[in-house]
Design a protein around this motif. Structure first.
Motif, PDB file in Angstrom:
ATOM      1  N   TYR A 254       0.819  -1.206   0.000  1.00  0.00           N
ATOM      2  CA  TYR A 254       0.000   0.000   0.000  1.00  0.00           C
ATOM      3  C   TYR A 254       0.859   1.265   0.000  1.00  0.00           C
ATOM      4  O   TYR A 254       1.897   1.320   0.656  1.00  0.00           O
ATOM      5  N   SER A 255       0.417   2.283  -0.716  1.00  0.00           N
ATOM      6  CA  SER A 255       1.035   3.600  -0.572  1.00  0.00           C
ATOM      7  C   SER A 255      -0.014   4.640  -0.933  1.00  0.00           C
ATOM      8  O   SER A 255      -0.960   4.340  -1.665  1.00  0.00           O
ATOM      9  N   SER A 256       0.121   5.819  -0.382  1.00  0.00           N
ATOM     10  CA  SER A 256      -0.751   6.933  -0.767  1.00  0.00           C
ATOM     11  C   SER A 256      -0.075   8.210  -0.304  1.00  0.00           C
ATOM     12  O   SER A 256       0.866   8.172   0.484  1.00  0.00           O
ATOM     13  N   LYS A 257      -0.577   9.333  -0.773  1.00  0.00           N
ATOM     14  CA  LYS A 257       0.051  10.614  -0.418  1.00  0.00           C
ATOM     15  C   LYS A 257      -0.074  10.893   1.062  1.00  0.00           C
ATOM     16  O   LYS A 257       0.781  11.522   1.673  1.00  0.00           O
ATOM     17  N   SER A 258      -1.180  10.451   1.661  1.00  0.00           N
ATOM     18  CA  SER A 258      -1.417  10.802   3.060  1.00  0.00           C
ATOM     19  C   SER A 258      -0.928   9.743   4.053  1.00  0.00           C
ATOM     20  O   SER A 258      -0.817  10.011   5.236  1.00  0.00           O
ATOM     21  N   PHE A 259      -0.595   8.551   3.551  1.00  0.00           N
ATOM     22  CA  PHE A 259      -0.147   7.494   4.457  1.00  0.00           C
ATOM     23  C   PHE A 259       1.261   7.782   4.950  1.00  0.00           C
ATOM     24  O   PHE A 259       2.168   8.014   4.156  1.00  0.00           O
ATOM     25  N   GLN A 260       1.416   7.800   6.301  1.00  0.00           N
ATOM     26  CA  GLN A 260       2.714   8.209   6.858  1.00  0.00           C
ATOM     27  C   GLN A 260       3.504   7.084   7.502  1.00  0.00           C
ATOM     28  O   GLN A 260       4.579   7.283   8.044  1.00  0.00           O
ATOM     29  N   GLY A 261       2.946   5.880   7.504  1.00  0.00           N
ATOM     30  CA  GLY A 261       3.641   4.752   8.113  1.00  0.00           C
ATOM     31  C   GLY A 261       4.809   4.299   7.249  1.00  0.00           C
ATOM     32  O   GLY A 261       4.833   4.546   6.045  1.00  0.00           O
ATOM     33  N   ALA A 262       5.801   3.648   7.878  1.00  0.00           N
ATOM     34  CA  ALA A 262       6.922   3.068   7.124  1.00  0.00           C
ATOM     35  C   ALA A 262       6.587   1.597   6.922  1.00  0.00           C
ATOM     36  O   ALA A 262       6.771   0.766   7.804  1.00  0.00           O
ATOM     37  N   ILE A 263       6.073   1.296   5.737  1.00  0.00           N
ATOM     38  CA  ILE A 263       5.544  -0.045   5.496  1.00  0.00           C
ATOM     39  C   ILE A 263       6.672  -1.006   5.114  1.00  0.00           C
ATOM     40  O   ILE A 263       7.635  -0.623   4.452  1.00  0.00           O
ATOM     41  N   ASP A 264       6.568  -2.263   5.585  1.00  0.00           N
ATOM     42  CA  ASP A 264       7.569  -3.273   5.241  1.00  0.00           C
ATOM     43  C   ASP A 264       7.529  -3.541   3.731  1.00  0.00           C
ATOM     44  O   ASP A 264       6.491  -3.384   3.098  1.00  0.00           O
ATOM     45  N   GLY A 265       8.655  -3.988   3.189  1.00  0.00           N
ATOM     46  CA  GLY A 265       8.761  -4.256   1.752  1.00  0.00           C
ATOM     47  C   GLY A 265       7.770  -5.312   1.290  1.00  0.00           C
ATOM     48  O   GLY A 265       7.253  -5.255   0.176  1.00  0.00           O
TER      49      GLY A 265
ATOM     50  N   HIS B 294      -6.724  -1.766   3.243  1.00  0.00           N
ATOM     51  CA  HIS B 294      -6.167  -1.055   4.408  1.00  0.00           C
ATOM     52  C   HIS B 294      -4.696  -1.435   4.608  1.00  0.00           C
ATOM     53  O   HIS B 294      -4.361  -2.622   4.584  1.00  0.00           O
ATOM     54  N   PRO B 295      -3.798  -0.450   4.818  1.00  0.00           N
ATOM     55  CA  PRO B 295      -2.372  -0.788   4.964  1.00  0.00           C
ATOM     56  C   PRO B 295      -2.124  -1.773   6.115  1.00  0.00           C
ATOM     57  O   PRO B 295      -2.775  -1.709   7.142  1.00  0.00           O
ATOM     58  N   ILE B 296      -1.172  -2.679   5.898  1.00  0.00           N
ATOM     59  CA  ILE B 296      -0.731  -3.642   6.914  1.00  0.00           C
ATOM     60  C   ILE B 296       0.794  -3.649   6.954  1.00  0.00           C
ATOM     61  O   ILE B 296       1.446  -3.110   6.057  1.00  0.00           O
ATOM     62  N   SER B 297       1.337  -4.304   7.982  1.00  0.00           N
ATOM     63  CA  SER B 297       2.781  -4.520   8.104  1.00  0.00           C
ATOM     64  C   SER B 297       3.570  -3.210   8.236  1.00  0.00           C
ATOM     65  O   SER B 297       4.532  -2.968   7.510  1.00  0.00           O
ATOM     66  N   PHE B 298       3.134  -2.366   9.162  1.00  0.00           N
ATOM     67  CA  PHE B 298       3.890  -1.151   9.499  1.00  0.00           C
ATOM     68  C   PHE B 298       3.690  -0.871  10.990  1.00  0.00           C
ATOM     69  O   PHE B 298       2.676  -1.274  11.573  1.00  0.00           O
ATOM     70  N   ILE B 299       4.674  -0.202  11.589  1.00  0.00           N
ATOM     71  CA  ILE B 299       4.622   0.110  13.016  1.00  0.00           C
ATOM     72  C   ILE B 299       3.645   1.254  13.287  1.00  0.00           C
ATOM     73  O   ILE B 299       3.669   2.267  12.577  1.00  0.00           O
ATOM     74  N   TYR B 300       2.789   1.050  14.260  1.00  0.00           N
ATOM     75  CA  TYR B 300       1.850   2.081  14.707  1.00  0.00           C
ATOM     76  C   TYR B 300       2.265   2.439  16.141  1.00  0.00           C
ATOM     77  O   TYR B 300       2.027   1.681  17.061  1.00  0.00           O
ATOM     78  N   ASP B 301       2.952   3.575  16.257  1.00  0.00           N
ATOM     79  CA  ASP B 301       3.425   3.999  17.578  1.00  0.00           C
ATOM     80  C   ASP B 301       2.965   5.429  17.862  1.00  0.00           C
ATOM     81  O   ASP B 301       2.254   6.037  17.042  1.00  0.00           O
ATOM     82  N   SER B 302       3.394   5.966  18.995  1.00  0.00           N
ATOM     83  CA  SER B 302       2.973   7.316  19.376  1.00  0.00           C
ATOM     84  C   SER B 302       3.407   8.339  18.336  1.00  0.00           C
ATOM     85  O   SER B 302       2.665   9.286  18.036  1.00  0.00           O
TER      86      SER B 302
END
Ligand code: HEC
Ligand code: HEC
Ligand code: HEC
Ligand code: HEC
Length: 194
Positions: free
Chosen positions: A66-77, A115-123
């Motif tokens: 997944y990618s989009s302009k507003s998505f800010q997570g660092a998604i795994d390869g 929906h994006p998966i495989s990325f860290i969701y932290d503070s």
């Protein structure tokens, strides 16, 4: 001809799914459909963060994530954690599950519009986004978002929204409480402030 059929466990399962009415099949959690060894093994287990006693079932597909302009997570390869396990059957490439309803399959390009998966969701991500709860906040299903919805590496995975055990809710095995006939925005509001 009937005699020549190869009655593997999967064959029987496919047959049953064909015979039973969809309602009956859909009422079953994966832990009933596949028993525990569909995903876990008690001995000589492989290691996968977030999947205790993993049986080693893994996807063979290379996905576009997944990618989009507003998505800010660092998604795994590539999908990680339990998402890898789910996609082991749901990737459209596992011949044992080619009979599955095509709507349930995620082929190489289909995570792009999921929906994006495989990325860290932290503070830090919550602050950056501005409309996400802090993962230390209550999940509304018992403990915190971190404990209830994220894997051991604090990542969003398929299991953030789905629970494949008998504790999963409704046809779509959703995580949480009884959403009624259709899941509502309660599922999404466990993490999003919208
Ligand atoms: C379709 C795959 C699948 C099947 C089948 C399955 N599990 Fe799991 N299991 C998972 C995944 C993914 C996790 C990690 C995410 C979670 O906790 O849901 C997990 C986590 C667990 C955990 C640790 C987390 C917790 O909830 O305490 C236990 C214990 C467990 N499973 C037991 C079982 C047992 C017992 C069965 C059979 C009755 C079973 N599982 C069937 C996929 C599966
Ligand atoms: C061992 C193979 C296997 C694994 C691993 C697996 N699934 Fe499935 N899944 C299936 C099959 C086969 C079906 C279609 C049968 C059915 O309707 O339940 C299915 C159906 C589903 C459905 C739709 C249920 C319905 O009927 O609407 C959901 C949701 C689902 N899987 C989620 C997951 C998630 C999340 C994981 C990982 C935690 C996972 N699955 C892992 C084989 C698997
Ligand atoms: C953000 C929450 C969320 C995540 C993450 C998520 N799902 Fe779902 N999933 C849902 C909801 C809600 C439904 C209910 C039907 C719908 O709206 O499509 C669903 C439906 C499904 C279905 C039933 C088919 C359908 O389209 O109705 C399958 C199979 C499924 N999910 C598998 C997965 C797998 C595999 C992953 C990880 C790659 C995953 N889901 C990640 C929320 C999620
Ligand atoms: C386990 C927590 C969690 C749940 C549950 C959840 N989300 Fe998310 N969602 C996130 C996180 C974290 C992001 C990444 C936010 C970002 O970087 O923009 C995200 C991103 C998104 C995005 C934006 C992607 C982008 O490109 O900017 C949308 C839209 C979204 N989620 C909708 C939903 C919907 C709809 C549901 C319910 C079906 C849902 N989410 C459930 C955590 C969750």
């Amino acid at each position: 001809m009937f005699m020549k059929m190869n009655f593997t466990k999967v064959g029987i399962l496919a047959l049953l799914v064909g015979i039973l009415t969809p309602t009956v099949v859909m009422a079953l959690a994966h832990s009933d459909l596949f028993t525990c060894d569909g995903c876990h093994t008690p001995h000589n287990a492989d290691t996968l963060p977030g999947v205790p006693l993993w049986n080693g079932l893994d996807t063979t597909v290379t996905f576009t994530m997944y990618s989009s302009k507003s998505f800010q997570g660092a998604i795994d390869g590539q999908p990680s954690g339990d998402s890898k396990l789910c996609l082991g059957c749901h990737d459209g490439a596992n011949p044992d599950y080619s009979w599955m309803n095509p709507d349930f399959l995620f082929e190489a390009n289909e995570l792009v519009n999921s929906h994006p998966i495989s990325f860290i969701y932290d503070s830090a991500l919550a602050t950056l986004d501005g409309a996400l709860k802090d993962p230390s906040e209550a999940s509304s299903i018992g403990a915190t978002i971190l404990e209830d919805l994220l894997d051991r590496e604090s990542k969003v995975q398929c299991s953030s929204c789905h629970d494949v055990h008998t504790s999963g809710v409704g046809d779509n095995l959703l995580r949480g409480y009884d959403y009624g006939l259709q899941y509502g925005s309660e599922l999404c509001r466990m993490c999003h402030i919208k």
